[in-house]
Write a protein that holds these residues in place. Structure first.
Motif, mmCIF file in Angstrom:
data_model
loop_
_atom_site.group_PDB
_atom_site.id
_atom_site.type_symbol
_atom_site.label_atom_id
_atom_site.label_comp_id
_atom_site.label_asym_id
_atom_site.label_seq_id
_atom_site.Cartn_x
_atom_site.Cartn_y
_atom_site.Cartn_z
ATOM 1 N N GLU A 100 41.759 48.568 31.496
ATOM 2 C CA GLU A 100 41.344 47.668 32.578
ATOM 3 C C GLU A 100 41.756 46.226 32.289
ATOM 4 O O GLU A 100 42.247 45.527 33.177
ATOM 5 C CB GLU A 100 39.832 47.756 32.795
ATOM 6 N N GLU A 104 44.125 43.847 34.598
ATOM 7 C CA GLU A 104 43.611 42.584 35.132
ATOM 8 C C GLU A 104 44.417 41.364 34.692
ATOM 9 O O GLU A 104 44.108 40.245 35.075
ATOM 10 C CB GLU A 104 42.156 42.387 34.699
ATOM 11 N N MET A 121 32.101 43.635 32.433
ATOM 12 C CA MET A 121 32.380 44.974 32.965
ATOM 13 C C MET A 121 31.169 45.883 32.771
ATOM 14 O O MET A 121 30.783 46.627 33.683
ATOM 15 C CB MET A 121 33.581 45.599 32.244
ATOM 16 N N ARG A 149 41.813 44.233 44.806
ATOM 17 C CA ARG A 149 41.376 44.897 43.586
ATOM 18 C C ARG A 149 40.120 44.246 43.013
ATOM 19 O O ARG A 149 39.329 44.882 42.343
ATOM 20 C CB ARG A 149 42.507 44.862 42.565
ATOM 21 N N THR A 153 36.108 47.231 41.571
ATOM 22 C CA THR A 153 35.826 47.656 40.205
ATOM 23 C C THR A 153 34.386 48.095 39.962
ATOM 24 O O THR A 153 34.129 48.825 39.017
ATOM 25 C CB THR A 153 36.176 46.535 39.213
ATOM 26 N N GLN A 156 33.969 51.853 39.594
ATOM 27 C CA GLN A 156 34.580 52.335 38.352
ATOM 28 C C GLN A 156 33.679 52.011 37.163
ATOM 29 O O GLN A 156 33.424 52.859 36.313
ATOM 30 C CB GLN A 156 35.944 51.679 38.178
#
Length: 191
Positions: A100, A104, A121, A149, A153, A156
């Motif tokens: 990730e 990013e 995250m 995007r 997230t 996810q």
């Protein structure tokens, strides 16, 4: 004596960050999406390089940043002892996190130091709290295919939390008493 008592071998390697991308400009953190690109890319590439050495046959990786200063005698032995007592670690999750971070690299999330971004995250996944990005950073990055995007997230990260957090006796967050977290991230309750 010396380093030979601590390490079986030392394997030097380069992470090959071009000089124009090897940036660390703290004074530009609210205005330059690339201000911390050097340390972010260094972390990802060191992780990938460790995976390549000996076919990645490692259970644990300890990255000591250049601005870290050990203050305790026999600190490395203490860390090794902590690591051994706290295994296992969720390595598949770390691999997904590094994936990730790599994805990013060209988004406003690159303006967040990798260690803090990792905590974001995990907080976003477990608590649904999304990070705040400085307005001037978002302005640099207003259009294009990647902009959507930024909104995609949470699902996810929630899946990661579901898959890896709170599984029986295994805790996702493990601390050492050898090293203090002076960054005071929002993951560790006592900070």
């Amino acid at each position: 004596g010396g380093w030979g008592g601590c390490f079986r071998s030392i394997i030097p390697f380069e992470v090959n960050i071009s000089p124009e991308l090897d940036l660390y400009q703290p004074k530009e953190q609210s205005s330059n999406i690339m201000w911390v690109n050097g340390p972010n890319r260094q972390f990802e590439r060191v992780f990938r390089k460790v995976q390549e050495i000996d076919n990645g046959d490692y259970d644990v990786m300890y990255l000591m940043e250049g601005d870290s200063v050990p203050v305790k005698k026999n600190w490395l032995d203490s860390i090794v002892s902590d690591i051994q007592s706290q295994q296992p670690f969720p390595m598949p999750l770390l691999n997904m996190i590094v994936d990730e971070l790599e994805e990013e690299a060209l988004t406003p999330y690159n303006s967040i130091p990798y260690d803090y971004r990792i905590s974001q995250m995990l907080v976003e996944g477990s608590l649904g709290i999304t990070p705040k990005i400085p307005g001037s950073i978002l302005e640099q990055y207003v259009s294009g295919k990647e902009s959507s995007r930024l909104l995609m997230t949470t699902g996810q990260f929630s899946k990661w939390a579901e898959d890896f957090m709170g599984k029986g006796d295994e805790e996702l967050f493990k601390e050492t008493v050898t090293i203090a977290n002076y960054a005071a991230t929002n993951i560790v309750p006592e900070h």
